[in-house]
Design a protein around this motif. Sequence first.
Motif, PDB file in Angstrom:
ATOM      1  N   THR A 247      63.719 -22.735  -2.676  1.00 31.81           N
ATOM      2  CA  THR A 247      63.027 -22.417  -1.438  1.00 31.81           C
ATOM      3  C   THR A 247      61.562 -22.132  -1.737  1.00 31.81           C
ATOM      4  N   THR A 248      60.721 -22.305  -0.718  1.00 31.95           N
ATOM      5  CA  THR A 248      59.287 -22.034  -0.892  1.00 31.95           C
ATOM      6  C   THR A 248      58.854 -20.747  -0.209  1.00 31.95           C
ATOM      7  N   GLN A 249      59.815 -19.924   0.254  1.00 26.10           N
ATOM      8  CA  GLN A 249      59.401 -18.679   0.905  1.00 26.10           C
ATOM      9  C   GLN A 249      58.655 -17.802  -0.101  1.00 26.10           C
ATOM     10  N   GLY A 250      57.494 -17.305   0.328  1.00 24.39           N
ATOM     11  CA  GLY A 250      56.631 -16.538  -0.559  1.00 24.39           C
ATOM     12  C   GLY A 250      55.697 -17.397  -1.373  1.00 24.39           C
ATOM     13  N   GLN A 251      55.926 -18.715  -1.366  1.00 25.36           N
ATOM     14  CA  GLN A 251      55.086 -19.646  -2.119  1.00 25.36           C
ATOM     15  C   GLN A 251      54.316 -20.583  -1.190  1.00 25.36           C
ATOM     16  N   PHE A 252      55.013 -21.104  -0.175  1.00 27.48           N
ATOM     17  CA  PHE A 252      54.377 -22.029   0.775  1.00 27.48           C
ATOM     18  C   PHE A 252      55.081 -21.934   2.116  1.00 27.48           C
ATOM     19  N   THR A 253      54.328 -21.682   3.175  1.00 29.00           N
ATOM     20  CA  THR A 253      54.828 -21.738   4.549  1.00 29.00           C
ATOM     21  C   THR A 253      53.784 -22.441   5.403  1.00 29.00           C
ATOM     22  N   GLN A 254      54.214 -22.979   6.545  1.00 26.10           N
ATOM     23  CA  GLN A 254      53.276 -23.690   7.398  1.00 26.10           C
ATOM     24  C   GLN A 254      53.817 -23.742   8.819  1.00 26.10           C
ATOM     25  N   LYS A 255      52.916 -23.572   9.796  1.00 28.91           N
ATOM     26  CA  LYS A 255      53.247 -23.763  11.194  1.00 28.91           C
ATOM     27  C   LYS A 255      52.702 -25.115  11.633  1.00 28.91           C
ATOM     28  N   PHE A 256      53.532 -25.916  12.221  1.00 31.11           N
ATOM     29  CA  PHE A 256      53.238 -27.296  12.627  1.00 31.11           C
ATOM     30  C   PHE A 256      53.083 -28.193  11.390  1.00 31.11           C
ATOM     31  N   GLY A 257      53.083 -29.489  11.628  1.00 29.95           N
ATOM     32  CA  GLY A 257      52.918 -30.446  10.543  1.00 29.95           C
ATOM     33  C   GLY A 257      54.178 -31.255  10.292  1.00 29.95           C
ATOM     34  N   TYR A 258      54.154 -32.000   9.202  1.00 26.97           N
ATOM     35  CA  TYR A 258      55.229 -32.927   8.837  1.00 26.97           C
ATOM     36  C   TYR A 258      55.801 -32.515   7.491  1.00 26.97           C
ATOM     37  N   PHE A 259      57.134 -32.482   7.401  1.00 28.18           N
ATOM     38  CA  PHE A 259      57.847 -32.049   6.199  1.00 28.18           C
ATOM     39  C   PHE A 259      58.814 -33.165   5.808  1.00 28.18           C
ATOM     40  N   GLU A 260      58.784 -33.565   4.537  1.00 25.98           N
ATOM     41  CA  GLU A 260      59.506 -34.783   4.152  1.00 25.98           C
ATOM     42  C   GLU A 260      60.135 -34.642   2.769  1.00 25.98           C
ATOM     43  N   ILE A 261      61.330 -35.222   2.635  1.00 27.54           N
ATOM     44  CA  ILE A 261      61.995 -35.354   1.346  1.00 27.54           C
ATOM     45  C   ILE A 261      62.335 -36.826   1.130  1.00 27.54           C
ATOM     46  N   ARG A 262      62.223 -37.268  -0.110  1.00 27.22           N
ATOM     47  CA  ARG A 262      62.680 -38.607  -0.499  1.00 27.22           C
ATOM     48  C   ARG A 262      63.823 -38.401  -1.481  1.00 27.22           C
ATOM     49  N   SER A 263      65.014 -38.900  -1.118  1.00 24.22           N
ATOM     50  CA  SER A 263      66.178 -38.534  -1.921  1.00 24.22           C
ATOM     51  C   SER A 263      67.300 -39.560  -1.778  1.00 24.22           C
ATOM     52  N   LYS A 264      68.269 -39.435  -2.679  1.00 24.80           N
ATOM     53  CA  LYS A 264      69.572 -40.067  -2.552  1.00 24.80           C
ATOM     54  C   LYS A 264      70.565 -38.971  -2.165  1.00 24.80           C
ATOM     55  N   ILE A 265      71.554 -39.336  -1.348  1.00 24.00           N
ATOM     56  CA  ILE A 265      72.460 -38.351  -0.779  1.00 24.00           C
ATOM     57  C   ILE A 265      73.841 -38.479  -1.431  1.00 24.00           C
ATOM     58  N   PRO A 266      74.292 -37.461  -2.166  1.00 29.88           N
ATOM     59  CA  PRO A 266      75.602 -37.551  -2.821  1.00 29.88           C
ATOM     60  C   PRO A 266      76.739 -37.474  -1.817  1.00 29.88           C
ATOM     61  N   VAL A 267      77.898 -37.974  -2.226  1.00 31.10           N
ATOM     62  CA  VAL A 267      79.075 -37.997  -1.350  1.00 31.10           C
ATOM     63  C   VAL A 267      80.277 -37.431  -2.103  1.00 31.10           C
ATOM     64  N   GLY A 268      81.328 -37.138  -1.352  1.00 28.28           N
ATOM     65  CA  GLY A 268      82.561 -36.602  -1.914  1.00 28.28           C
ATOM     66  C   GLY A 268      83.087 -35.459  -1.070  1.00 28.28           C
ATOM     67  N   THR A 269      84.354 -35.162  -1.206  1.00 29.22           N
ATOM     68  CA  THR A 269      84.961 -34.070  -0.454  1.00 29.22           C
ATOM     69  C   THR A 269      84.335 -32.741  -0.849  1.00 29.22           C
ATOM     70  N   GLY A 270      83.827 -32.019   0.149  1.00 30.03           N
ATOM     71  CA  GLY A 270      83.192 -30.735  -0.094  1.00 30.03           C
ATOM     72  C   GLY A 270      81.715 -30.800  -0.410  1.00 30.03           C
ATOM     73  N   VAL A 271      81.123 -31.991  -0.424  1.00 27.31           N
ATOM     74  CA  VAL A 271      79.718 -32.152  -0.828  1.00 27.31           C
ATOM     75  C   VAL A 271      78.819 -32.004   0.394  1.00 27.31           C
ATOM     76  N   TRP A 272      77.811 -31.103   0.293  1.00 29.39           N
ATOM     77  CA  TRP A 272      76.982 -30.758   1.449  1.00 29.39           C
ATOM     78  C   TRP A 272      75.522 -30.568   1.027  1.00 29.39           C
ATOM     79  N   PRO A 273      74.777 -31.663   0.830  1.00 27.64           N
ATOM     80  CA  PRO A 273      73.351 -31.556   0.499  1.00 27.64           C
ATOM     81  C   PRO A 273      72.522 -31.332   1.758  1.00 27.64           C
ATOM     82  N   ALA A 274      71.371 -30.663   1.604  1.00 28.37           N
ATOM     83  CA  ALA A 274      70.552 -30.385   2.779  1.00 28.37           C
ATOM     84  C   ALA A 274      69.095 -30.160   2.404  1.00 28.37           C
ATOM     85  N   PHE A 275      68.210 -30.485   3.356  1.00 29.82           N
ATOM     86  CA  PHE A 275      66.787 -30.159   3.311  1.00 29.82           C
ATOM     87  C   PHE A 275      66.443 -29.590   4.675  1.00 29.82           C
ATOM     88  N   TRP A 276      65.926 -28.339   4.719  1.00 26.16           N
ATOM     89  CA  TRP A 276      65.800 -27.659   6.010  1.00 26.16           C
ATOM     90  C   TRP A 276      64.701 -26.615   5.961  1.00 26.16           C
TER      91      TRP A 276
END
Length: 324
Positions: A165-194
Amino acid sequence: MKPGVLAAIGLFAMLAPAFAQTDLTTAPNRLWLPVRNTPPDELCRRFDPMDPSPLAAVSLHRTFHDDFDAHPLATGRWVPHYAGGAAWPDARYWGGDGSDFKRKDSWNGEQQIYVDPRYGGRANTPLGLDPFKVRGGILSIIATRTPTALKPVLFNNEYISGILTTQGQFTQKFGYFEIRSKIPVGTGVWPAFWLLADDGGWPPEIDVLEGRGQKVGDMVMTTHWRIRPAGSVQSCGFDFLVPDASNDFHDYGVLWTNDRLVYYIDRRPVSDIKVPVGFDDPMYMIVNLAMGAKYFQGVGFVDAESPQVVEFQIDRISAYQIDP
């Protein structure tokens, strides 16, 4: 990462605005994003790829960037646990049964605990567990089954995994937030960017990306907010099918403006929503790999068929501010 999503499954189709960047492998210093010219009249809407509505361009400049050429804990940009805040207990992201403070969200039914090399669990000394690996500019957050000998020390969780997490390091109001990633799969697998509010309260919450591990290629993008004075939590979002998401890198982002939130896949808008009440504070970014979910459909609890090792591969994470 909360329940209540209004889901609509559909095949992600690409739009082609003339001003959209074609090189998705980079996060340039300046970026132009397409938006619908007309603000949303309804609460939230999914875009028809054949919709002829006019598009406008939003100009942005980069304010945060990590392309993971170094270990994420060596850069000073990230912390490996939830950071908390004045209103933090209301958020439920603070541990509970089966965890230390800030090391999991038990309310969600998660079956992992977030570790880092300095974390000792119930022990008095660090265990040296590192869920973050960097290879060739790609960060992997790795979830592995907890070694039997370490289960009592790690609150009997089925998996060890990682969160940044970036809390305490970087915060911003308004703007664009982006991740470039591959998404893993499988039972119980729960990746997230939020995103969460910097004051530690919940909601608001912006789920830029959540993967349903049991449904290959199913990406969820959701907004959560609270209705006052009753205090009930509302959610609105959509599922998008990106068939090769587990094999190829894609960009997932959200543009937060004064009047709307616009969700993007590969920098093309796929849905938007009027900014709900309560989106008043700067927000910080979170990227994590959870294992097991009580409420989030399409993930399920881990079982014997769940992968022994899961990798959430991340090429880069960036943020942009809107130009005047």
